[in-house]
Design an enzyme around this catalytic site. Structure first.
Site, mmCIF file in Angstrom:
data_model
loop_
_atom_site.group_PDB
_atom_site.id
_atom_site.type_symbol
_atom_site.label_atom_id
_atom_site.label_comp_id
_atom_site.label_asym_id
_atom_site.label_seq_id
_atom_site.Cartn_x
_atom_site.Cartn_y
_atom_site.Cartn_z
ATOM 1 C CD GLN A 19 -2.861 -1.325 2.418
ATOM 2 O OE1 GLN A 19 -2.573 -1.894 3.300
ATOM 3 N NE2 GLN A 19 -3.999 -0.514 2.335
ATOM 4 C CG HIS A 113 -0.788 -6.261 5.260
ATOM 5 N ND1 HIS A 113 -0.784 -5.625 6.419
ATOM 6 C CD2 HIS A 113 -1.939 -5.803 4.720
ATOM 7 C CE1 HIS A 113 -2.282 -4.528 6.477
ATOM 8 N NE2 HIS A 113 -2.726 -4.865 5.476
ATOM 9 C CG ASN A 157 -3.406 -7.564 7.723
ATOM 10 O OD1 ASN A 157 -3.418 -7.211 9.020
ATOM 11 N ND2 ASN A 157 -3.886 -7.329 6.837
ATOM 12 C CD GLU A 158 -8.047 -6.964 7.995
ATOM 13 O OE1 GLU A 158 -8.429 -6.800 6.857
ATOM 14 O OE2 GLU A 158 -8.239 -6.012 8.927
HETATM 15 C C1 BGC Z 1 -6.290 -3.997 6.023
HETATM 16 C C2 BGC Z 1 -5.788 -2.826 5.526
HETATM 17 C C3 BGC Z 1 -6.836 -1.845 4.920
HETATM 18 C C4 BGC Z 1 -7.691 -1.329 6.191
HETATM 19 C C5 BGC Z 1 -8.660 -0.509 5.667
HETATM 20 C C6 BGC Z 1 -7.665 -3.770 6.784
HETATM 21 O O1 BGC Z 1 -8.470 -4.507 5.997
HETATM 22 O O2 BGC Z 1 -5.437 -4.734 6.651
HETATM 23 O O3 BGC Z 1 -4.739 -3.229 4.630
HETATM 24 O O4 BGC Z 1 -6.068 -0.907 3.974
HETATM 25 O O5 BGC Z 1 -8.291 -2.493 6.589
HETATM 26 O O6 BGC Z 1 -9.583 -0.815 4.808
#
Ligand code: BGC
Length: 419
Positions: A19, A113, A157-158
């Site tokens: 990002q 990520h 991540n997520e």
């Molecule tokens: C993510 C980020 C994203 C943020 C805002 C999360 O889902 O880890 O990469 O930019 O939320 O949407």
């Protein structure tokens, strides 16, 4: 009231490689951004060129008063071809880590990520049984080179995001339907694989995807701990506060189970779980309910609801029964006074959890800089620091000063009043 923030509480801001760095050309996401039929609003391009500006960026973050910086290491840079490790890229991240330490920032490092190397997509991505081992091998190489410099490690991540997105109608293509969707079909054609096997991290919400991610997290944790048994290791989850309207209880329960609870259960035994909350998600009898008429909304049209953070910390504590670090929390808005008010309520929520004895180890806001917001491109502004992408000039917003000052004050208070 006694100050509830412990002395070593992490006050930080976060970014993710793809990002902010720019030109992550060997990643699957870069590849998807440039396909015919892509669902990305625009390509990531140079992003905010953090790859070259990291020194001034880290100095700026430290100068604002923060004590921690969360960022990710890009697998696609470190291993651009399967089995080929780039020592030059590892050295780049070594310099980033050393810069954090020079400025007194604790580096919270995410190993994955959302983005993976493009070659992984060709091998079946996040639905392939071979992925956990490949991911753990990369983690091992990163740890061998950089492990001594890392402050806290986040594996994935997520991993649960695709199930939340699916409930909004984004991604979530069943393997048998992927060939009918332009972006998936184009990806399959260029990679020379069957469309059913195209499984990028953010978009596949199959049972295989769940199993592969849990296995990858476990294998990565073991690989990281083999180098640094003392290092805190966990994954970070997308934790929306799931609520229902009358008639929507069944759907809400199902989404809460799929998105929050089973991932929190799978976190048990980890050193911590990273909580990433942006708001609440409400389900009615017809599924995801839009924000009620007239309420303030963010740039994606979702209700602004900072109270969600406290609710999800409490949920995580109840289910995972391990320490919590808020690894992301923030608001997409052009109006920074709105962001400041949002952060204030969210931080109060953290204080109330701490006062109740919940072990919260940090509050890391999303995000340091306005940046590439995935499929939405550069329009949403989550940053505490604005960036002019033509000159790459950085300008801290009031919210950055407020949160940085809060970090500074808390640090002082806890130093003089350890209670
Ligand atoms: C993510 C980020 C994203 C943020 C805002 C999360 O889902 O880890 O990469 O930019 O939320 O949407």
């Amino acid at each position: 009231m006694t100050n509830p923030f412990p002395r070593d509480f992490l006050w930080g801001v976060a970014t993710a490689g793809h990002q902010v760095e720019g030109n992550n050309v060997n990643s699957d996401t870069w590849f998807l951004e440039h396909l015919p039929g892509t669902i990305f609003a625009e390509p990531s391009g140079d992003a905010v060129d953090h790859y070259h500006h990291y020194r001034e960026d880290i100095a700026l973050i430290a100068g604002l008063g923060f004590t921690s910086y969360r960022f990710s290491i890009e697998w696609a840079r470190v291993e651009p071809e399967e089995g080929h490790i780039s020592v030059a890229e590892l050295d780049h991240y070594k310099r980033v880590l050393e810069t954090c330490l020079e400025h007194g920032l604790i580096p919270v490092v995410t190993f994955h990520h959302f983005t993976s190397p493009r070659w992984l997509l060709q091998l079946g991505g996040w639905e392939s049984d071979s992925t956990p081992e490949l991911f753990a091998r990369y983690c091992d190489r990163v740890m061998a080179h950089l492990g001594h410099l890392i402050g806290v490690a986040c594996t994935l991540n997520e991993p649960n995001l695709p199930w939340l997105l699916e409930s909004f109608g984004i991604g979530g293509e069943a393997p048998e339907n992927r060939g009918t969707v332009p972006m998936w079909a184009a990806a399959a054609e260029r990679l020379g694989v069957d469309a059913r096997t195209v499984a990028p991290f953010q978009f596949c919400s199959t049972e295989e995807g769940f199993q592969v991610k849990v296995a990858a997290h476990r294998a990565a944790t073991a690989a990281i701990k083999a180098h640094r048994p003392d290092l805190l290791v966990g994954w970070t989850l997308a934790n929306s506060d799931i609520q229902s309207l009358p008639g929507g209880e069944g759907i809400a329960d199902q989404v809460r189970r799929d998105v929050n609870e089973r991932f929190l259960e799978a976190s048990r035994g980890d050193d911590f779980v990273g909580i990433q909350t942006y708001g609440r998600t409400v389900y009615g009898p017809d599924g995801h309910a839009p924000a009620p008429e007239g309420v303030p909304v963010n740039q994606m049209g979702e209700e602004i609801y900072p109270q969600a953070l406290e609710a999800t910390i409490r949920e995580a504590h109840r289910i995972a029964r391990i320490p919590v670090i808020v690894t992301e929390n923030g608001l997409a808005t052009e109006d920074d006074t709105q962001r400041l008010a949002y952060l204030e309520t969210a931080v109060d929520g953290v204080a109330s959890c701490l006062a109740d004895g919940i072990d919260v180890r940090g509050y890391i806001a999303w995000t340091a800089f306005d940046n590439f917001e995935w499929i939405f491109g550069y329009r949403p502004k989550f940053g505490l620091i604005a960036v002019d992408r033509t000159t790459q000039e950085r300008t801290p917003k009031e919210s950055a000063r407020w949160l940085g000052n809060r970090a500074r004050q808390e640090d002082k208070v806890t130093a003089t009043n350890p209670a």
